[in-house]
Design a protein around this motif. Structure first.
Motif, PDB file in Angstrom:
ATOM      1  N   MET A 138       0.838  -1.205   0.000  1.00 55.62           N
ATOM      2  CA  MET A 138       0.000   0.000   0.000  1.00 55.62           C
ATOM      3  C   MET A 138       0.870   1.251   0.000  1.00 55.62           C
ATOM      4  SD  MET A 138      -3.327  -0.706   2.360  1.00 55.62           S
ATOM      5  CE  MET A 138      -4.413  -2.101   2.102  1.00 55.62           C
ATOM      6  N   THR A 139       2.081   1.131  -0.519  1.00 55.65           N
ATOM      7  CA  THR A 139       3.046   2.228  -0.448  1.00 55.65           C
ATOM      8  C   THR A 139       2.545   3.480  -1.155  1.00 55.65           C
ATOM      9  OG1 THR A 139       4.846   0.621  -0.373  1.00 55.65           O
ATOM     10  CG2 THR A 139       5.413   2.901  -0.917  1.00 55.65           C
ATOM     11  N   ASN A 140       2.179   3.338  -2.419  1.00 61.72           N
ATOM     12  CA  ASN A 140       1.751   4.512  -3.193  1.00 61.72           C
ATOM     13  C   ASN A 140       0.379   5.007  -2.754  1.00 61.72           C
ATOM     14  OD1 ASN A 140       4.109   4.497  -4.778  1.00 61.72           O
ATOM     15  ND2 ASN A 140       3.238   2.974  -6.165  1.00 61.72           N
ATOM     16  N   VAL A 141      -0.523   4.065  -2.433  1.00 61.70           N
ATOM     17  CA  VAL A 141      -1.851   4.451  -1.961  1.00 61.70           C
ATOM     18  C   VAL A 141      -1.731   5.263  -0.676  1.00 61.70           C
ATOM     19  CG1 VAL A 141      -3.999   3.566  -0.987  1.00 61.70           C
ATOM     20  CG2 VAL A 141      -3.091   2.556  -3.064  1.00 61.70           C
ATOM     21  N   SER A 142      -0.893   4.814   0.233  1.00 68.25           N
ATOM     22  CA  SER A 142      -0.720   5.520   1.508  1.00 68.25           C
ATOM     23  C   SER A 142      -0.112   6.902   1.303  1.00 68.25           C
ATOM     24  CB  SER A 142       0.166   4.690   2.450  1.00 68.25           C
ATOM     25  OG  SER A 142      -0.452   3.459   2.751  1.00 68.25           O
ATOM     26  N   ALA A 143       0.882   6.998   0.412  1.00 72.73           N
ATOM     27  CA  ALA A 143       1.498   8.302   0.126  1.00 72.73           C
ATOM     28  C   ALA A 143       0.475   9.260  -0.463  1.00 72.73           C
ATOM     29  CB  ALA A 143       2.677   8.117  -0.822  1.00 72.73           C
ATOM     30  N   ALA A 144      -0.401   8.741  -1.344  1.00 73.83           N
ATOM     31  CA  ALA A 144      -1.430   9.594  -1.948  1.00 73.83           C
ATOM     32  C   ALA A 144      -2.401  10.098  -0.895  1.00 73.83           C
ATOM     33  CB  ALA A 144      -2.169   8.816  -3.038  1.00 73.83           C
ATOM     34  N   LEU A 145      -2.789   9.249   0.051  1.00 73.89           N
ATOM     35  CA  LEU A 145      -3.717   9.683   1.095  1.00 73.89           C
ATOM     36  C   LEU A 145      -3.072  10.720   2.012  1.00 73.89           C
ATOM     37  CD1 LEU A 145      -5.631   6.428   2.085  1.00 73.89           C
ATOM     38  CD2 LEU A 145      -6.541   8.443   0.925  1.00 73.89           C
ATOM     39  N   LYS A 146      -1.774  10.594   2.267  1.00 75.18           N
ATOM     40  CA  LYS A 146      -1.088  11.615   3.070  1.00 75.18           C
ATOM     41  C   LYS A 146      -1.115  12.959   2.342  1.00 75.18           C
ATOM     42  CE  LYS A 146       1.994   8.527   5.624  1.00 75.18           C
ATOM     43  NZ  LYS A 146       3.405   8.101   5.868  1.00 75.18           N
ATOM     44  N   TRP A 147      -0.904  12.941   1.021  1.00 71.10           N
ATOM     45  CA  TRP A 147      -0.961  14.178   0.234  1.00 71.10           C
ATOM     46  C   TRP A 147      -2.364  14.777   0.325  1.00 71.10           C
ATOM     47  CZ3 TRP A 147      -3.754  16.483  -3.532  1.00 71.10           C
ATOM     48  CH2 TRP A 147      -3.188  17.570  -4.199  1.00 71.10           C
ATOM     49  N   LYS A 148      -3.386  13.931   0.218  1.00 68.42           N
ATOM     50  CA  LYS A 148      -4.771  14.421   0.252  1.00 68.42           C
ATOM     51  C   LYS A 148      -5.138  14.947   1.628  1.00 68.42           C
ATOM     52  CE  LYS A 148      -5.792  11.230  -3.473  1.00 68.42           C
ATOM     53  NZ  LYS A 148      -6.267   9.865  -3.830  1.00 68.42           N
ATOM     54  N   GLN A 149      -4.583  14.340   2.672  1.00 71.49           N
ATOM     55  CA  GLN A 149      -4.789  14.870   4.020  1.00 71.49           C
ATOM     56  C   GLN A 149      -4.214  16.284   4.109  1.00 71.49           C
ATOM     57  OE1 GLN A 149      -6.250  13.542   6.932  1.00 71.49           O
ATOM     58  NE2 GLN A 149      -5.879  15.576   7.770  1.00 71.49           N
ATOM     59  N   GLU A 150      -3.016  16.473   3.579  1.00 71.69           N
ATOM     60  CA  GLU A 150      -2.402  17.801   3.591  1.00 71.69           C
ATOM     61  C   GLU A 150      -3.207  18.784   2.754  1.00 71.69           C
ATOM     62  OE1 GLU A 150       1.515  17.016   2.198  1.00 71.69           O
ATOM     63  OE2 GLU A 150       2.159  16.005   4.062  1.00 71.69           O
ATOM     64  N   PHE A 151      -3.710  18.320   1.616  1.00 69.86           N
ATOM     65  CA  PHE A 151      -4.530  19.192   0.771  1.00 69.86           C
ATOM     66  C   PHE A 151      -5.800  19.619   1.505  1.00 69.86           C
ATOM     67  CE2 PHE A 151      -7.985  19.855  -2.267  1.00 69.86           C
ATOM     68  CZ  PHE A 151      -7.435  20.813  -3.095  1.00 69.86           C
ATOM     69  N   SER A 152      -6.373  18.729   2.298  1.00 73.58           N
ATOM     70  CA  SER A 152      -7.614  19.054   3.018  1.00 73.58           C
ATOM     71  C   SER A 152      -7.419  20.209   3.984  1.00 73.58           C
ATOM     72  CB  SER A 152      -8.115  17.820   3.785  1.00 73.58           C
ATOM     73  OG  SER A 152      -7.331  17.559   4.943  1.00 73.58           O
ATOM     74  N   GLU A 153      -6.176  20.443   4.383  1.00 72.54           N
ATOM     75  CA  GLU A 153      -5.887  21.500   5.340  1.00 72.54           C
ATOM     76  C   GLU A 153      -5.696  22.858   4.668  1.00 72.54           C
ATOM     77  OE1 GLU A 153      -2.544  19.803   7.306  1.00 72.54           O
ATOM     78  OE2 GLU A 153      -3.700  18.085   8.065  1.00 72.54           O
ATOM     79  N   ARG A 154      -5.680  22.864   3.314  1.00 69.13           N
ATOM     80  CA  ARG A 154      -5.532  24.153   2.633  1.00 69.13           C
ATOM     81  C   ARG A 154      -6.675  24.445   1.657  1.00 69.13           C
ATOM     82  NH1 ARG A 154      -1.343  20.863   0.256  1.00 69.13           N
ATOM     83  NH2 ARG A 154      -1.590  20.609  -2.005  1.00 69.13           N
ATOM     84  N   THR A 155      -7.662  23.583   1.620  1.00 64.37           N
ATOM     85  CA  THR A 155      -8.838  23.843   0.810  1.00 64.37           C
ATOM     86  C   THR A 155      -9.998  24.237   1.712  1.00 64.37           C
ATOM     87  OG1 THR A 155     -10.422  22.901  -0.769  1.00 64.37           O
ATOM     88  CG2 THR A 155      -9.507  21.399   0.848  1.00 64.37           C
ATOM     89  N   ASP A 156     -10.925  25.010   1.184  1.00 67.54           N
ATOM     90  CA  ASP A 156     -12.117  25.370   1.957  1.00 67.54           C
ATOM     91  C   ASP A 156     -13.171  24.261   1.922  1.00 67.54           C
ATOM     92  OD1 ASP A 156     -11.129  27.867   2.668  1.00 67.54           O
ATOM     93  OD2 ASP A 156     -11.946  28.843   0.884  1.00 67.54           O
TER      94      ASP A 156
END
Length: 309
Positions: A163-181
């Motif tokens: 789940m290496t790439n899937v997990s990395a993608a979810l971490k990116w999306k978590q970070e994105f959630s903190e800068r989107t309204d």
């Protein structure tokens, strides 16, 4: 049109509603495609008010059909969440055009953003991250953005089964959630075994991924139908639940129902209030009516629908 009674059904031959399942089913969502939506005369006869309806965008479906389906379902009073599969969107102009069409014709302000199951991208995009990073959803003022989750991995992204790439993608999306309204959540592929789902959800939280999880659940269907879809969609080890059932001649001809997996998830959530699975998202593989009826029978509706015009 005679409408279903959306109060709990009182039938002498059915067991009482499991209160834990009922609690987990509050705010459930369901997925349709334009061709399956066409078979539903009026969604208000099947779904409680406020049910989020995802519209799956399969390769080859014209955007005009997608928008028309969204417009029709929205007009019946339901929040609509169309899929935006990155690999079938040719470029940024196409993305902006789709967003504008959905907004202008159906009032859409939410989307499921995902890579899509296409092997070769049609254009510039091959991941949900690229669509989110474009800023087009934020510019359009979308209020809710969901992203895909895979409790048993995704071999399109991680061919080695990790789940290496899937997990990395979810971490990116978590970070994105903190800068989107926009409010964000994870909507997952369906699975049939609660234990790996719980382990996956707990692992996400330990990794700092706190997005709410809307867990994918296959609705009631013939066993052969579910096995076919599970293999096609790359469902992992929990496919063994269906295979074991297929070997039991007493259950082989009975339709599968998601009662067991939901009961275990609901019991875990009741015992762990901070559990990050917050909602159920149904894949009605055995038909929308069968899925909606099952949900009603298990407490997944507490209000009557508005009378159709």
């Amino acid at each position: 049109m005679a409408l279903l009674n959306f109060r709990k059904r009182e039938k002498p031959d059915t067991p009482p509603v499991n209160g834990q399942i009922e609690a987990l089913l509050r705010g459930y969502s369901i997925e349709v495609m334009p061709r399956t939506a066409e078979k539903v005369e009026d969604f208000r006869a099947l779904l409680p008010q406020g049910t989020r309806v995802y519209i799956a965008h399969i390769e080859g479906t014209p955007i005009e059909d997608m928008v028309a389906t969204a417009s029709r379902i929205a007009a019946e009073g339901y929040p609509v969440m169309p899929h935006f599969p990155a690999r079938i969107i040719r470029d940024r102009a196409t993305l902006a055009d789709w967003i504008a069409r959905y907004q202008g014709e159906a009032g859409v302000d939410q989307a499921l953003v995902l890579a899509g199951g296409v092997t070769t991208p049609h254009g510039d995009y091959d991941s949900a991250m690229q669509l989110l990073a474009s800023g087009e959803f934020d510019r359009a003022g979308f209020k809710r953005l969901h992203v895909a989750g895979h409790p048993e991995g995704n071999r399109d992204i991680d061919p080695d089964g990790s789940m290496t790439n899937v997990s990395a993608a979810l971490k990116w999306k978590q970070e994105f959630s903190e800068r989107t309204d926009a409010e964000m959540a994870i909507a997952t592929q369906f699975a049939f075994d609660a234990k790996p789902i719980i382990a996956w959800a707990d692992a996400l939280r330990e990794a700092g991924i706190t997005l709410p999880i809307h867990i994918g659940i296959a609705g009631p269907a013939k066993l052969q139908t579910l096995i076919k879809f599970a293999i096609a969609c790359g469902v992992g080890p929990s496919l063994k639940v269906l295979q074991r059932r297929a070997m039991d001649v007493t259950k082989l001809l009975l339709p599968y129902e998601p009662t067991d997996v939901l009961a275990e998830l609901a019991a875990h959530k009741a015992a762990n209030p901070d559990f990050n699975i917050t909602n159920v998202h149904f894949f009605p593989l055995g038909g929308i009516k069968a899925n909606a009826t099952w949900a009603i029978d298990h407490g997944g509706a507490s209000t009557r629908p508005a009378n159709p015009a």
